[in-house]
Design an enzyme around this catalytic site. Structure first.
Site, PDB file in Angstrom:
ATOM      1  N   THR A 158       8.793  -2.078  -4.471  1.00 16.35           N
ATOM      2  CA  THR A 158       7.508  -2.096  -4.377  1.00 16.35           C
ATOM      3  C   THR A 158       6.771  -1.221  -5.400  1.00 16.35           C
ATOM      4  OG1 THR A 158       7.821  -0.545  -2.578  1.00 16.35           O
ATOM      5  CG2 THR A 158       7.757  -2.774  -1.738  1.00 16.35           C
ATOM      6  N   LYS A 185      15.634   0.961  -2.673  1.00 17.51           N
ATOM      7  CA  LYS A 185      14.264   0.963  -2.954  1.00 17.51           C
ATOM      8  C   LYS A 185      13.537   2.315  -2.366  1.00 17.51           C
ATOM      9  CE  LYS A 185      10.717  -0.295  -1.351  1.00 17.51           C
ATOM     10  NZ  LYS A 185       9.711   0.238  -0.408  1.00 17.51           N
ATOM     11  N   THR A 196      10.328   4.998   4.337  1.00 13.79           N
ATOM     12  CA  THR A 196      10.027   3.726   3.435  1.00 13.79           C
ATOM     13  C   THR A 196      11.088   3.746   2.442  1.00 13.79           C
ATOM     14  OG1 THR A 196       7.662   4.361   3.834  1.00 13.79           O
ATOM     15  CG2 THR A 196       8.325   2.532   2.416  1.00 13.79           C
ATOM     16  N   GLU A 276       5.973   8.825  -5.533  1.00 17.79           N
ATOM     17  CA  GLU A 276       4.594   8.533  -5.835  1.00 17.79           C
ATOM     18  C   GLU A 276       3.837   9.838  -6.654  1.00 17.79           C
ATOM     19  OE1 GLU A 276       2.756   5.961  -3.060  1.00 17.79           O
ATOM     20  OE2 GLU A 276       4.393   4.525  -3.303  1.00 17.79           O
TER      21      GLU A 276
END
Length: 385
Positions: A158, A185, A196, A276
């Site tokens: 993603t 992932k 996540t 991120e």
């Protein structure tokens, strides 16, 4: 502590373990380039296990997979994964779409429905384009190949900046080689209890479903459940393990345990390093605690503290002191020892040591590095799972 990975040093495995094959397709689940639907097949019913999210709002595919593992007794033929849509918070339609997708896979490969595992990752609250998925599944079932490791990793990405896959080998009792390949992932909404992320751990070793389930739980606890990026957990977390038995022999138990642990830990490190907006990766090691559970609690308290991220040296007493397992500072030394700082606490006494690794911006040359208890400070937070 382990040496941090750098992405330039990582070579993706070339093939899946014997007995497994995969195919991917782009069916319009997410915008942009790249495939977004993955079908992984075992050439025979094989041992299967899953460690799934404990989030109270678990997504429809997670609840279905949990039921299938229970109904099959830990046996599977296929795993269907998609990226771009989490199929979470989608109500009755989400349940129907998950059921439809697994029925389609079961029909295509002629296996019982409960032998198909499923999950989704992506934006929450958006329905799947189930018609395009159903149209693609029969073709995917005919096109699976064993040399699709990178395609497998990319199809579930993603906000990841690069595919994540690793391999370990162990000697078989007959002198052959048993392979363990892991794919994962994850880069945002990462916190203990996996957060996540989606992972696959595949091996051609012979292993019973109950033994595989125990091994996966222990491996996840020592790896995926010890990382943190932004303190958020998700509705779709899952790690699947499948053992095809195609090697025709079991591995020496200790060797297999160490190899599976290593695969999961390598993948967890990659996830943290790919956080991120991450510019640094923190490693926390707690020593001299009364129990492993106490040590883990202190490490998670320190690593997840919002005060710790911007002011890490001064915030250690604040973060660790909030854990009931530490009884207040007895000694606080800021002397540098090869990049480490050390603080000990009165209760055990418990000592926490850590290092900060500076990272360049995420991209093709960014490093893969992290820790058994870690945090990456994000500049931005995504809403993907």
């Amino acid at each position: 502590m382990p040496t941090p990975h750098r992405r330039a040093d990582i070579t993706l495995p070339s093939r899946l373990p014997t007995g497994f094959s995969a195919a991917t397709a782009k069916v319009g689940i997410r915008t942009g380039a790249g495939d977004d639907l993955l079908l992984l097949l075992a050439d025979r019913p094989c041992a299967a296990a899953g460690v799934l999210t404990r989030n109270r709002f678990a997504a429809a595919p997670v609840t279905r997979t949990r039921r299938h593992l229970a109904a099959s007794g830990g046996v599977a033929r296929a795993v269907l994964l998609n990226a771009g849509c989490a199929n979470a918070a989608t109500g009755e339609r989400g349940d129907l779409d998950a059921a439809t997708s697994v029925r389609c896979v079961a029909a295509a490969i002629e296996c019982p429905v409960e032998q198909v595992l499923v999950n989704s990752t992506g934006v929450i609250g958006r329905p799947l384009p189930i018609e395009s998925m159903v149209a693609a599944i029969p073709r995917l079932a005919e096109e699976t190949r064993s040399d699709r490791v990178e395609a497998t990793a990319r199809a579930i990405m993603t906000t990841d900046s690069a595919p994540k896959a690793v391999e370990r080998t162990v000697a078989a009792a007959n002198g052959g080689v048993i392979r363990i390949v892991g794919v994962a992932k994850g880069s945002g909404m990462i916190h203990p209890d996996m957060a996540t992320m989606i992972g696959l751990v595949l091996t051609d070793a012979e292993i019973e479903p109950a033994v595989l389930a125990t091994l996966l739980r222990e491996s996840a606890d020592r790896s995926f459940n010890r990382v943190s990026v932004d303190g958020d957990t998700s509705t779709n977390d899952s790690v699947f393990a499948l053992a095809s038995g195609a090697a025709g022999v079991a591995a020496e138990p200790t060797d297999l345990v160490e190899a599976v642990h290593a695969v999961c830990l390598d993948l967890a490190r990659m996830i943290v390093a790919d956080g991120e907006g991450a510019s640094r990766v923190l490693e926390v090691e707690v020593t001299s605690a009364a129990t492993a559970a106490h040590a883990r609690e202190v490490a998670h308290t320190v690593g997840s503290s919002l005060r710790f991220a911007p002011r890490w040296p001064a915030a250690i007493p604040t973060g660790a002191g909030s854990s009931p397992r530490s009884g207040g500072p007895r000694r606080n030394s800021n002397r540098r020892r090869s990049g480490w700082r050390r603080t000990s606490y009165r209760s055990s006494p418990t000592a926490a040591r850590w290092r900060i690794m500076k990272m360049p911006p995420r991209g093709p040359s960014a490093p893969n590095a992290s820790t058994s208890a870690s945090i990456s400070t994000p500049a931005t937070l995504g809403k993907t799972t």
